[in-house]
Design an enzyme around this catalytic site. Sequence first.
Site, PDB file in Angstrom:
ATOM      1  N   SER A  54       0.673  -1.123  -0.050  1.00  0.00           N
ATOM      2  CA  SER A  54      -0.434   0.282  -0.168  1.00  0.00           C
ATOM      3  C   SER A  54       0.868   1.361  -0.004  1.00  0.00           C
ATOM      4  CB  SER A  54      -0.554  -0.399   1.014  1.00  0.00           C
ATOM      5  OG  SER A  54      -1.912  -1.592   1.707  1.00  0.00           O
ATOM      6  N   GLY A  67       1.434   2.633  -3.027  1.00  0.00           N
ATOM      7  CA  GLY A  67       0.821   3.476  -3.973  1.00  0.00           C
ATOM      8  C   GLY A  67       2.385   3.242  -4.776  1.00  0.00           C
ATOM      9  N   GLY A  71       1.313   1.806  -7.465  1.00  0.00           N
ATOM     10  CA  GLY A  71       0.445   1.687  -8.665  1.00  0.00           C
ATOM     11  C   GLY A  71       0.615   3.204  -8.704  1.00  0.00           C
ATOM     12  N   ILE A 120       7.562 -14.233  -0.780  1.00  0.00           N
ATOM     13  CA  ILE A 120       8.488 -15.311  -1.574  1.00  0.00           C
ATOM     14  C   ILE A 120       7.647 -15.880  -2.355  1.00  0.00           C
ATOM     15  CG2 ILE A 120       7.725 -18.261  -1.332  1.00  0.00           C
ATOM     16  CD1 ILE A 120       8.269 -18.871   1.115  1.00  0.00           C
ATOM     17  N   LYS A 128      17.530   2.149   7.617  1.00  0.00           N
ATOM     18  CA  LYS A 128      17.112   1.222   7.552  1.00  0.00           C
ATOM     19  C   LYS A 128      16.216  -0.118   6.792  1.00  0.00           C
ATOM     20  CE  LYS A 128      19.842  -0.439  10.322  1.00  0.00           C
ATOM     21  NZ  LYS A 128      21.219   0.327   9.835  1.00  0.00           N
ATOM     22  N   GLN A 131      17.363   0.486   3.496  1.00  0.00           N
ATOM     23  CA  GLN A 131      18.550   0.736   3.090  1.00  0.00           C
ATOM     24  C   GLN A 131      18.117  -1.660   2.507  1.00  0.00           C
ATOM     25  OE1 GLN A 131      21.973   0.969   5.743  1.00  0.00           O
ATOM     26  NE2 GLN A 131      20.824   2.376   6.381  1.00  0.00           N
ATOM     27  N   GLY A 163     -22.689  -4.246  -7.220  1.00  0.00           N
ATOM     28  CA  GLY A 163     -22.231  -5.624  -6.195  1.00  0.00           C
ATOM     29  C   GLY A 163     -22.519  -6.644  -6.222  1.00  0.00           C
ATOM     30  N   CYS A 168     -25.309  -0.613 -12.764  1.00  0.00           N
ATOM     31  CA  CYS A 168     -25.270  -2.414 -12.323  1.00  0.00           C
ATOM     32  C   CYS A 168     -26.019  -2.457 -11.555  1.00  0.00           C
ATOM     33  CB  CYS A 168     -23.389  -3.016 -12.540  1.00  0.00           C
ATOM     34  SG  CYS A 168     -23.519  -4.311 -13.087  1.00  0.00           S
ATOM     35  N   MET A 177     -28.800  -0.171 -10.596  1.00  0.00           N
ATOM     36  CA  MET A 177     -30.010  -0.371 -11.476  1.00  0.00           C
ATOM     37  C   MET A 177     -31.189  -1.258 -11.420  1.00  0.00           C
ATOM     38  SD  MET A 177     -30.122  -0.095 -15.862  1.00  0.00           S
ATOM     39  CE  MET A 177     -31.046  -2.300 -15.789  1.00  0.00           C
ATOM     40  N   HIS A 184     -20.937  -0.010 -16.809  1.00  0.00           N
ATOM     41  CA  HIS A 184     -20.081   0.797 -15.858  1.00  0.00           C
ATOM     42  C   HIS A 184     -19.453   1.973 -16.108  1.00  0.00           C
ATOM     43  CE1 HIS A 184     -19.914  -2.339 -12.153  1.00  0.00           C
ATOM     44  NE2 HIS A 184     -20.270  -3.198 -13.070  1.00  0.00           N
ATOM     45  N   GLU A 229     -17.882   3.981 -14.457  1.00  0.00           N
ATOM     46  CA  GLU A 229     -17.128   4.749 -14.064  1.00  0.00           C
ATOM     47  C   GLU A 229     -15.510   4.146 -14.984  1.00  0.00           C
ATOM     48  OE1 GLU A 229     -19.258   2.503 -12.845  1.00  0.00           O
ATOM     49  OE2 GLU A 229     -17.869   0.948 -11.757  1.00  0.00           O
TER      50      GLU A 229
END
Length: 535
Positions: free
Chosen positions: A13, A15, A17, A148, A189, A192, A354, A381, A384, A507, A509
């Site tokens: 997390s 950021g 991306g 891993i 640290k 590093q 959803g 979606c 609606m 969608h 968005e």
Amino acid sequence: MKYIFVTGGVVSSLGKGLAAASLGTLLEYRGLRVILQKFDPYLNVDPGTMSPFQHGEVYVLDDGSETDLDLGHYERFTNTNLSRLNNLTSGRVYQEVLRKERDGRYLGKTVQVIPHVTDEIKARIHDVAKEMGGDVIITEIGGTVGDIEGLPFLEAIRQFAQEVGQENALFIHVTLVPYIKAAGELKTKPTQQSIAKLREIGIFPGIIICRTEQELEQDLRAKISLFCNVAPEAVIECRDVAHTIYELPLKLYKERLDHLTCKHLQLETPEPDLSRWRAFVDRVINPTRRVRIAVVGKYIELQDAYKSIYEALTHAAAAHDTAVDVTRIDAEDLERGDPAELMGHVDGLLIPGGFGDRGTEGKIAATRFAREHKIPFLGICLGMQIATIEFARNACGLEGANSEEFDPDTPHPVIHILEEQKKVRQKGGSMRLGTYVTDITSGTKSFGVYQSGSITERHRHRYEFNQTYRQQMEQAGLVIAGISPDGTLVEIIEIADHPFFVAAQFHPEFLSKPMAPHPLFDGFVGAAIDHHYPD
Ligand code: GLN
């Protein structure tokens, strides 16, 4: 072709991306054609089968691929048009390797992580280069260095960089420089150690982006430079943005990330002219007014579950010189509480997509309140489908109307399973997915905002409007504003006697961009401004 690999260290997390997407923005403004892609180490073949609680939003591409939400950032921050090639998971890699093994493609050989898995990963980078062209490919590696499951990807990009040569590949490591309050100090640290881990694998980052809450002073930059073997100017500070994620390209530009990148990759490009981007950011930061929009969902406490929706609201708001204050309402709270209390002062209601029946009755109550009190409404979606159920029950008197998804025995299945879905048993990648054309009815609100009789939008659903009830609902005031060209699938509904009540099966968005807000969001925010309650 030049290749940039973005890895992450210390914690997730960070950021990564957004950092990758922002670098994409800066390189595009330097005139380069940029492609972005994400490699995810988990074993799901794609994130489509994961809950938003695990993974945040599933972002859908034109070709119907269900992908990581970082691809949403890539599409919003750049002009790159992505496809199934641009998101690769370990699950997909192993699926492919095992398929080849069964087909006898490695006959006689022991199939191994190196070279078979790593070759498959490298082949994907080459495929993207070949099929999508461009000047630069930015590949973000999900997860944190030291995991891993990320190792095969790191080994593959190490080999890849070796093969294409130093001047054609750049590793950027995004890391955390935490502030220890008790000591009043930033600590280098963890950075590093994370770089040491990368070097163990044979990866030597050329740029280090340091996420930090405090200013990264020169002496700390010098320290990281010394220990991590990068030039001092290649230690980049990346503090949390104050207002909006769209500030990030401007911040990274100040730190000369694009300049350093081009220098390393020997790309001769002009300085970027960021005035348009800056003007957009200014509009987001300094709005002349504010509106309140309620979003009612069941993953409402999660930052990432409705990411593209919040971004699309921001884009539309900026176009109106307005800020949207989102009131996040848990659908289940509406089942217990009074909608008037929870939604009394909002200027608009948005019901997002959803799955599953938890919270649906709360969403129906909210929708009824917006319909009856003439509050602008946008349904997406599932939104609606909720609007359809609410209208059937409360405006057409179809008692017990529901979706077959929530109540298979409903007396009025106003939302029912798509014909093509009836025989589908597999869960992964099997919904109605990707881009389809919708014909828009003239004279509707939708026609007004799209200014077009034919549009394409991205889909992700299994259920649809049941046309058996169409006439009855139309007589009660429902408007079928969008329909598939063959007339079989209802794609947009509206309510005539309402300032703005629009709900779409697709969608919107996913197609909104900072400087090109989506028409439906634009219309919705415009209606919310008109509706505005005095403060
Ligand atoms: N659950 C609904 C369906 O499958 C809606 C899906 C969604 O909102 N993406 O049709």
